[in-house]
Design a protein around this motif. Structure first.
Motif, PDB file in Angstrom:
ATOM      1  N   ASP A 421      -5.058   5.524   0.919  1.00 31.65           N
ATOM      2  CA  ASP A 421      -5.042   4.227   0.247  1.00 31.65           C
ATOM      3  C   ASP A 421      -3.625   3.972  -0.216  1.00 31.65           C
ATOM      4  OD1 ASP A 421      -7.545   3.149   0.432  1.00 31.65           O
ATOM      5  OD2 ASP A 421      -8.330   4.457  -1.157  1.00 31.65           O
ATOM      6  N   PHE A 422      -3.272   2.732  -0.203  1.00 31.19           N
ATOM      7  CA  PHE A 422      -1.910   2.399  -0.591  1.00 31.19           C
ATOM      8  C   PHE A 422      -1.987   1.229  -1.558  1.00 31.19           C
ATOM      9  CE2 PHE A 422       2.419   0.825   0.365  1.00 31.19           C
ATOM     10  CZ  PHE A 422       3.094   2.022   0.180  1.00 31.19           C
ATOM     11  N   ILE A 423      -1.866   1.515  -2.837  1.00 33.54           N
ATOM     12  CA  ILE A 423      -2.100   0.488  -3.848  1.00 33.54           C
ATOM     13  C   ILE A 423      -0.887   0.346  -4.754  1.00 33.54           C
ATOM     14  CG2 ILE A 423      -3.557  -0.162  -5.818  1.00 33.54           C
ATOM     15  CD1 ILE A 423      -5.696   1.758  -4.490  1.00 33.54           C
ATOM     16  N   LYS A 424      -0.538  -0.867  -4.988  1.00 35.23           N
ATOM     17  CA  LYS A 424       0.571  -1.089  -5.928  1.00 35.23           C
ATOM     18  C   LYS A 424       0.031  -1.063  -7.343  1.00 35.23           C
ATOM     19  CE  LYS A 424       4.501  -4.107  -6.693  1.00 35.23           C
ATOM     20  NZ  LYS A 424       4.336  -4.324  -8.154  1.00 35.23           N
ATOM     21  N   GLN A 425       0.694  -0.296  -8.222  1.00 36.38           N
ATOM     22  CA  GLN A 425       0.192  -0.191  -9.591  1.00 36.38           C
ATOM     23  C   GLN A 425       1.023  -1.000 -10.557  1.00 36.38           C
ATOM     24  OE1 GLN A 425      -0.001   4.110  -9.891  1.00 36.38           O
ATOM     25  NE2 GLN A 425      -2.231   3.930 -10.042  1.00 36.38           N
TER      26      GLN A 425
END
Lengths: 425, 285
Positions: A421-425
């Protein structure tokens, strides 16, 4: 032919290049005499026909190196890589085809060529330098830099015979790279010296790529080829097997190496009188056969990457057993235990109270998780699962390979499914 | 970009397609281009050989001195009785045999042309002609030392060499051409057919006896006289010796004729070397 015939940015053009060698020494001398005599009399020599005992060391090789390119040359031992470099550098004449080269060629084929053991490092720098085609002035100007690169300053005036082999190679290498030719041919040379020197050489090569017109690079070290070359050529038995993108060629090369390894291991097994070695059979269990099967139930030695694995073990139980366990390690060809398969693992099966008779145990794995490579079985062990008594031990000489079907290099020996998963925080 | 880079094309038999006269131009250019290589290789093989020995380079002087002493001794004991040669016999033989040595040396060093590069000849590309020059220079250096000693001995026997000795370098040229030509061809043959050089060496051992070196040109055997007359070395070696001792060439026309043939032969040998050497390099393992 003039320069216009070549595209402007082509540095090396090789067209249908072939080169033949003779296997036997006597015959080689005989043909050598005939060819020499013909040349002496001004007669051309029929280079395109194979005579008895001759073989093509290189056959119909074609490729092109453009300006600024670094070409990797891959191949197993004896595939013709070094011969190709020698023909390109003009040491051996071609027997067929044509080579066009724009620029001054320098080769790192053998370091320290012509070194005299009784002469000092200093004198040998001049000697080796002029052999490699530098002028004395050039050497004088680069002298400090050579000594520094070779890291031999305190031994500069000692005879080369007192140098360690590493020092000699470092000195030879340092001289050779200071020739700075337009086109550099490198043969298996960056594997010399210790780690720090190797890294230094690699850094130098990477820098030199910007200065040189072209570099041709023979190496067995795939990482070096991958980091230095834009394109690569794979040679097998003197022929081009693949030519193109570096990673693609490396994948093909690794597949070829695995193929060769598989054959070699099979040959080794065949030379043994039996196809398995029994450490011992007992009164309880007798081993009969082991095999890897494909979907149709035929014996196979090639598995697909991310594919399934079916192992079949035939054995005979001679007396009733209260419990049985079967244990079989899967071993990579470099003797690394990858994992163990055992009949314990499947909780649905209870191997208890087994009556006498012939049995077939088969294991089916949806995914074997093995990365491309050549694998064998370790020691197959039958145990009494209640008493832990060993009933039989067998080393089965079974070899199989997992073939690569992707265009990327797989690293490590286990293939795992990955979900990211590649999520911007 | 700078000027147009050099372009090289390799294809089968490419050396054969280079013109006859072109060969000499190419080879001369190569030699000029590699003069530094020649110097460094010369240093390596001439000086470095003696590095480990106690008296070092002085060894070069020892063998000619021993040779002279033995000739003088033999003459003193009267073993050799050559007939009248007009000058003290030891001086006559000494000069003749050192000239024979010069010829043989030219030949042997030229026949080692390819061998001299062993170890890097199939690793590095460089003009092999350089090796011939280096070999010859190395031999000349050796000879010069012997020659100076010889002249001293001549003076001791109170033979003052004729002033025409200044033509000496010119007069040994034909000898060099003949020997180097033979040597170049043999050097290539040696790689693939080592039996032939061995035969040639045996033959040359015989030629020594049909060259007037240890005897004078006038002998009683008509067969020997004929052989001596037909032997080119009679004129090439004998001519140089006669010039030093007697101050004149005895057969000037024959000398010039043989010299001319030797030169032509050398030019052919050079071409033969050029077209055939690359065929045998790969056999040098």
């Amino acid at each position: 032919m003039n320069i216009k015939d070549l595209e402007k940015d082509t540095v090396i053009k090789v067209e249908d290049l072939s080169k033949k060698f003779t296997k036997s020494l006597k015959r080689s001398m005989y043909y050598g005499s005939i060819d020499m005599a013909r040349s002496m009399l001004g007669m051309q020599y029929d280079s395109e026909i194979l005579r008895k005992g001759e073989f093509w060391a290189l056959k119909d090789i074609s490729f092109e190196v453009k300006k600024g390119e670094t070409l990797g040359i891959l191949g197993l031992n004896g595939s013709g890589k070094s011969t190709l470099l020698r023909v390109l550098s003009g040491i051996f004449p071609p027997d067929k085809g044509k080579i066009t080269i724009n620029g001054k060629v320098g080769s790192l084929i053998a370091v320290g060529a012509g070194f005299h053991p009784h002469m000092s490092g200093r004198e040998n720098i001049y000697l080796n330098g002029v052999i490699l085609g530098m002028t004395k002035n050039e050497i004088k100007n680069k002298f400090e830099s050579i000594v520094q690169f070779a890291e031999i300053d305190e031994f500069l005036d000692a005879p080369v015979s007192t140098y360690s082999s590493g020092m000699r190679v470092r000195l030879g290498f340092a001289i050779a790279i200071h020739c700075e030719p337009d086109i550099l041919l490198v043969d298996e040379i960056l594997s010399v010296g210790d780690i720090s020197f190797r890294n230094k050489s690699l850094r130098y090569m990477a820098e030199y790529r910007n200065k040189a017109q072209a570099i041709l690079f023979v190496s067995h070290d795939i990482e070096q080829v991958r980091s230095l070359c834009q394109k690569a050529i794979l040679i097998d038995r003197g022929q081009v097997l693949h030519y193109g993108d570096t990673v693609e060629t490396i994948v093909k090369f690794e597949e070829l190496a695995r193929e060769e390894r598989l054959k070699q291991l099979k040959r080794e097994n065949e030379s043994h009188s039996r196809d398995f070695k029994i450490h011992f059979d007992s009164d309880y269990v007798r081993f009969l056969k082991i095999g890897v099967e494909d979907k149709n139930g035929d014996e196979t030695e090639v598995l697909d990457l991310k594919g399934s694995l079916k192992v079949v073990i035939d054995f005979e139980v001679k007396e009733k057993l209260e419990g049985l366990s079967i244990n079989l390690p899967i071993v990579r060809d470099d003797n690394l235990d990858v994992y163990c398969i055992n009949a314990f693992s499947d909780l649905n099966i209870k191997l208890e109270n087994i009556v006498a008779g012939k049995y077939r145990a088969s294991l089916y794995m949806e995914k074997h998780n093995l990365n491309p490579g050549v694998y064998t079985f370790g020691t197959l062990t039958f145990r009494n699962s209640k008493t832990f008594e060993t009933l039989a031990k067998i080393k089965a000489n079974y070899v199989f390979k997992v073939k690569s079907n992707s265009k990327v290099m797989e690293k490590g020996f286990i293939d795992v499914d990955q979900k990211w998963d590649f999520i911007k925080q | 970009m700078k000027t147009q880079k050099e372009q090289t094309i390799y294809y089968p038999n490419y050396r054969l397609k280079i013109g006859f006269f072109q060969t000499w131009v190419i080879m001369l250019k190569n030699i000029l281009k590699s003069k530094e290589l020649i110097i460094e290789l010369f240093k390596r093989d001439f000086f470095a050989t003696y590095r480990k020995s106690l008296i070092g380079i002085s060894w070069i002087l020892i063998s000619p001195i021993v040779g002279i002493i033995s000739w003088v001794l033999m003459n003193a004991t009267g073993i050799l009785n050559p007939g009248d040669v007009g000058v003290p016999y030891p001086a006559y033989v000494l000069l003749g045999s050192s000239l024979w040595g010069l010829f043989m040396g030219f030949y042997t060093s030229a026949s080692d042309t390819l061998n001299a590069g062993i170890g890097f000849i199939n690793q590095v590309k460089y003009p092999h002609e350089a090796l011939l020059v280096k070999q010859t220079a190395q031999h000349l250096a050796n000879f010069l030392i012997t020659f100076v000693i010889n002249i001293i001995v001549l003076l001791l026997f109170s033979i003052i060499p004729d002033w025409k000795i200044i033509f000496f370098p010119l007069l040994v040229l034909p000898m060099l051409f003949l020997a180097a030509g033979m040597g170049l061809i043999i050097s290539v043959i040696n790689v693939v057919f080592p039996d032939i050089p061995k035969i040639v060496n045996v033959v040359l051992g015989f030629v020594f006896y049909i060259t007037p070196i240890v005897y004078s040109t006038e002998t009683n055997s008509s067969f020997l006289n004929k052989a001596v007359e037909l032997n080119p070395l009679t004129y090439l070696i004998g001519g140089v010796r006669d010039l030093i001792i007697y101050g004149q060439l005895i057969y000037p026309e024959r000398f010039i004729f043989v010299a001319f043939i030797s030169f032509i032969f050398f030019m052919f040998a050079w071409r033969i070397f050029f077209v055939s050497e690359d065929r045998v390099i790969e056999k040098m393992i």
